[in-house]
Design a protein around this motif. Structure first.
Motif, PDB file in Angstrom:
ATOM      1  N   ALA A   1       0.828  -1.211   0.000  1.00 17.24           N
ATOM      2  CA  ALA A   1       0.000   0.000   0.000  1.00 17.24           C
ATOM      3  C   ALA A   1       0.860   1.259   0.000  1.00 17.24           C
ATOM      4  CB  ALA A   1      -0.930  -0.010   1.211  1.00 17.24           C
ATOM      5  N   ALA A   2       1.947   1.235   0.768  1.00 22.20           N
ATOM      6  CA  ALA A   2       2.816   2.414   0.861  1.00 22.20           C
ATOM      7  C   ALA A   2       3.505   2.723  -0.458  1.00 22.20           C
ATOM      8  CB  ALA A   2       3.857   2.200   1.963  1.00 22.20           C
ATOM      9  N   ASP A   3       3.771   1.695  -1.250  1.00 25.23           N
ATOM     10  CA  ASP A   3       4.492   1.877  -2.520  1.00 25.23           C
ATOM     11  C   ASP A   3       3.568   1.868  -3.736  1.00 25.23           C
ATOM     12  OD1 ASP A   3       6.654   1.795  -0.865  1.00 25.23           O
ATOM     13  OD2 ASP A   3       7.764   0.291  -1.987  1.00 25.23           O
ATOM     14  N   ALA A   4       2.266   1.873  -3.498  1.00 25.54           N
ATOM     15  CA  ALA A   4       1.313   1.703  -4.604  1.00 25.54           C
ATOM     16  C   ALA A   4       1.476   2.758  -5.689  1.00 25.54           C
ATOM     17  CB  ALA A   4      -0.116   1.711  -4.066  1.00 25.54           C
ATOM     18  N   GLY A   5       1.816   3.969  -5.304  1.00 24.66           N
ATOM     19  CA  GLY A   5       1.925   5.042  -6.291  1.00 24.66           C
ATOM     20  C   GLY A   5       3.312   5.224  -6.872  1.00 24.66           C
ATOM     21  N   LYS A   6       4.246   4.357  -6.497  1.00 23.24           N
ATOM     22  CA  LYS A   6       5.624   4.501  -6.954  1.00 23.24           C
ATOM     23  C   LYS A   6       5.879   3.640  -8.185  1.00 23.24           C
ATOM     24  CE  LYS A   6       7.270   5.315  -2.225  1.00 23.24           C
ATOM     25  NZ  LYS A   6       8.154   4.810  -1.142  1.00 23.24           N
ATOM     26  N   SER A   7       6.661   4.157  -9.109  1.00 17.94           N
ATOM     27  CA  SER A   7       6.986   3.387 -10.314  1.00 17.94           C
ATOM     28  C   SER A   7       7.971   2.269 -10.013  1.00 17.94           C
ATOM     29  CB  SER A   7       7.550   4.311 -11.391  1.00 17.94           C
ATOM     30  OG  SER A   7       8.712   4.983 -10.921  1.00 17.94           O
ATOM     31  N   VAL A   8       8.822   2.465  -9.004  1.00 18.19           N
ATOM     32  CA  VAL A   8       9.786   1.446  -8.600  1.00 18.19           C
ATOM     33  C   VAL A   8       9.445   1.004  -7.173  1.00 18.19           C
ATOM     34  CG1 VAL A   8      12.214   0.909  -8.192  1.00 18.19           C
ATOM     35  CG2 VAL A   8      11.576   2.430 -10.068  1.00 18.19           C
ATOM     36  N   LYS A   9       9.126  -0.266  -7.020  1.00 13.79           N
ATOM     37  CA  LYS A   9       8.707  -0.798  -5.719  1.00 13.79           C
ATOM     38  C   LYS A   9       9.923  -1.274  -4.914  1.00 13.79           C
ATOM     39  CE  LYS A   9       4.559  -0.610  -7.613  1.00 13.79           C
ATOM     40  NZ  LYS A   9       3.596   0.458  -7.333  1.00 13.79           N
ATOM     41  N   ARG A  10       9.810  -1.122  -3.615  1.00 17.15           N
ATOM     42  CA  ARG A  10      10.889  -1.569  -2.729  1.00 17.15           C
ATOM     43  C   ARG A  10      11.085  -3.082  -2.770  1.00 17.15           C
ATOM     44  NH1 ARG A  10       9.193   0.436   3.057  1.00 17.15           N
ATOM     45  NH2 ARG A  10       7.185   0.551   1.955  1.00 17.15           N
ATOM     46  N   PRO A  11      12.325  -3.543  -2.755  1.00 14.48           N
ATOM     47  CA  PRO A  11      12.563  -4.975  -2.549  1.00 14.48           C
ATOM     48  C   PRO A  11      12.132  -5.385  -1.137  1.00 14.48           C
ATOM     49  CG  PRO A  11      14.506  -3.893  -3.453  1.00 14.48           C
ATOM     50  CD  PRO A  11      13.568  -2.815  -3.021  1.00 14.48           C
ATOM     51  N   ILE A  12      11.627  -6.585  -1.031  1.00 13.48           N
ATOM     52  CA  ILE A  12      11.287  -7.191   0.257  1.00 13.48           C
ATOM     53  C   ILE A  12      12.133  -8.452   0.394  1.00 13.48           C
ATOM     54  CG2 ILE A  12       9.489  -8.259   1.663  1.00 13.48           C
ATOM     55  CD1 ILE A  12       7.444  -6.575   0.089  1.00 13.48           C
ATOM     56  N   VAL A  13      12.934  -8.527   1.439  1.00 12.16           N
ATOM     57  CA  VAL A  13      13.791  -9.687   1.661  1.00 12.16           C
ATOM     58  C   VAL A  13      13.271 -10.459   2.866  1.00 12.16           C
ATOM     59  CG1 VAL A  13      16.119 -10.518   2.144  1.00 12.16           C
ATOM     60  CG2 VAL A  13      15.788  -8.502   0.681  1.00 12.16           C
ATOM     61  N   ALA A  14      12.800 -11.670   2.629  1.00 14.03           N
ATOM     62  CA  ALA A  14      12.379 -12.554   3.718  1.00 14.03           C
ATOM     63  C   ALA A  14      13.601 -13.326   4.198  1.00 14.03           C
ATOM     64  CB  ALA A  14      11.298 -13.504   3.225  1.00 14.03           C
ATOM     65  N   VAL A  15      14.047 -13.042   5.406  1.00 12.05           N
ATOM     66  CA  VAL A  15      15.174 -13.763   6.005  1.00 12.05           C
ATOM     67  C   VAL A  15      14.576 -14.995   6.682  1.00 12.05           C
ATOM     68  CG1 VAL A  15      17.116 -13.637   7.603  1.00 12.05           C
ATOM     69  CG2 VAL A  15      16.397 -11.589   6.332  1.00 12.05           C
ATOM     70  N   ILE A  16      14.922 -16.173   6.183  1.00 10.75           N
ATOM     71  CA  ILE A  16      14.175 -17.390   6.531  1.00 10.75           C
ATOM     72  C   ILE A  16      14.969 -18.312   7.442  1.00 10.75           C
ATOM     73  CG2 ILE A  16      13.006 -19.420   5.582  1.00 10.75           C
ATOM     74  CD1 ILE A  16      12.781 -17.737   2.929  1.00 10.75           C
ATOM     75  N   ASP A  17      14.443 -18.523   8.635  1.00 11.68           N
ATOM     76  CA  ASP A  17      14.957 -19.506   9.584  1.00 11.68           C
ATOM     77  C   ASP A  17      13.769 -19.911  10.454  1.00 11.68           C
ATOM     78  OD1 ASP A  17      16.438 -21.134  11.238  1.00 11.68           O
ATOM     79  OD2 ASP A  17      17.214 -19.498  12.456  1.00 11.68           O
ATOM     80  N   VAL A  18      12.942 -20.806   9.913  1.00  9.66           N
ATOM     81  CA  VAL A  18      11.689 -21.164  10.578  1.00  9.66           C
ATOM     82  C   VAL A  18      11.582 -22.684  10.682  1.00  9.66           C
ATOM     83  CG1 VAL A  18      10.356 -19.094  10.104  1.00  9.66           C
ATOM     84  CG2 VAL A  18      10.556 -20.793   8.313  1.00  9.66           C
ATOM     85  N   PRO A  19      11.521 -23.233  11.907  1.00 10.11           N
ATOM     86  CA  PRO A  19      11.550 -24.680  12.096  1.00 10.11           C
ATOM     87  C   PRO A  19      10.243 -25.396  11.775  1.00 10.11           C
ATOM     88  CG  PRO A  19      11.383 -23.581  14.212  1.00 10.11           C
ATOM     89  CD  PRO A  19      11.583 -22.508  13.192  1.00 10.11           C
ATOM     90  N   SER A  20       9.133 -24.659  11.733  1.00 14.39           N
ATOM     91  CA  SER A  20       7.847 -25.318  11.479  1.00 14.39           C
ATOM     92  C   SER A  20       6.729 -24.296  11.604  1.00 14.39           C
ATOM     93  CB  SER A  20       7.613 -26.445  12.499  1.00 14.39           C
ATOM     94  OG  SER A  20       6.347 -27.040  12.319  1.00 14.39           O
ATOM     95  N   GLN A  21       5.528 -24.668  11.163  1.00 11.81           N
ATOM     96  CA  GLN A  21       4.376 -23.916  11.631  1.00 11.81           C
ATOM     97  C   GLN A  21       4.093 -24.340  13.067  1.00 11.81           C
ATOM     98  OE1 GLN A  21       3.770 -26.423   9.195  1.00 11.81           O
ATOM     99  NE2 GLN A  21       1.697 -27.214   9.453  1.00 11.81           N
ATOM    100  N   ALA A  22       3.284 -23.577  13.763  1.00 11.31           N
ATOM    101  CA  ALA A  22       2.984 -23.888  15.160  1.00 11.31           C
ATOM    102  C   ALA A  22       1.867 -24.927  15.226  1.00 11.31           C
ATOM    103  CB  ALA A  22       2.567 -22.614  15.894  1.00 11.31           C
TER     104      ALA A  22
END
Length: 266
Positions: free
Chosen positions: A79-100
């Protein structure tokens, strides 16, 4: 008390050093706004919280709070970047042992919480945000589906501490009526069942497999390599919002064939 910092928390700090954490979130979801090659980027990690309201999510698992919080953060970024021509990268840093896993989690709709997170990441990718999944530790079960699997590009460390699978070894051994040792021997012959990252790489889902000297104490050279790889992945992700890049490996031939036959039928 265990004071060991999780790999997810460690790499979040390495990639966005001294960046304040986004406020108003549950403690187990940490968000830092930093930059990659001078470009603003948002880094997101799920980390352990010993005082989690839901004990089944105390060790870095993705549960109700984590799923809805991930959905909220990613959706707000879109939503914050909706009006921008270039969207921010989103980096998911992943270290997850399971769902709960828990009776309360099932009763309160963990499937909806995790689907909300996965849907938000997919929406971000389709909206033009380069979404990169950096797998620094475990990426297990529904937790990985909710946090990172919808990324344009997946990057993983070539390390014994990096595991990607639908089910933990002990659980899979019980389900298949095997010992853990017997399961490991069988899994080593069937790439989709294997736990090690080298077998997972043969499925074509990874964009890069990085040799990091010590993921729990990275050198300056390690950090520089990760940042360079992230920069390249962001560039590549901006060229295509689909996940077609995952279908080229030999061990995905059946997946490609199914898609071809479905297109022919329709």
């Amino acid at each position: 008390m265990n004071t060991t910092v999780s790999r997810g928390a460690l790499w979040l700090e390495k990639l966005a050093p001294n960046a304040p954490r986004l406020s108003g979130l549950c403690p187990s979801v940490q968000v830092a706004d930093g930059e990659i090659n001078g470009e603003a980027a948002r880094f997101i990690a799920v980390v352990p919280d010993a005082h989690n309201h839901y004990p089944r999510a105390a060790n870095g698992e993705v549960g109700l709070l984590e799923g809805w919080t991930l959905a909220k953060v990613v959706s707000e970024t879109i939503a914050a970047d909706a009006g921008k021509s270039v969207k921010r990268p989103i980096v998911a840093v992943i270290d997850v042992p399971s769902q709960a896993y828990g009776r309360r989690e099932e009763g309160f709709g963990i499937h909806q919480a995790l689907a909300g997170a996965a849907g938000a990441y997919a929406n971000a990718r389709l909206a033009g945000h380069p979404v990169i999944g950096l797998i620094v530790g475990k990426a297990m079960s529904g937790a990985f589906l909710a946090h990172g699997y919808q990324a344009n590009r997946l990057i993983a460390f070539n390390d014994n501490g990096v595991l990607i699978h639908a089910m933990g070894k002990e659980s899979a051994a019980r389900i298949t009526l095997r010992t853990v040792d017997a399961l490991e021997k069988l899994a080593a012959t069937i790439p989709p069942m294997a736990y090690d990252i080298s077998n997972y790489a043969t499925l074509g889902l990874l964009d890069h497999l990085l040799n990091i000297s010590n993921p729990e104490a990275p050198s300056d050279a390690d950090l520089a390599e990760v940042k360079t790889t992230l920069q390249q992945a962001i560039h590549d992700a901006r060229q295509d919002t689909t996940l077609k890049n995952r279908l080229g490996a030999d061990n995905r031939r059946s997946s490609s064939l199914v898609r071809e036959r479905m297109r022919a039928s329709w």
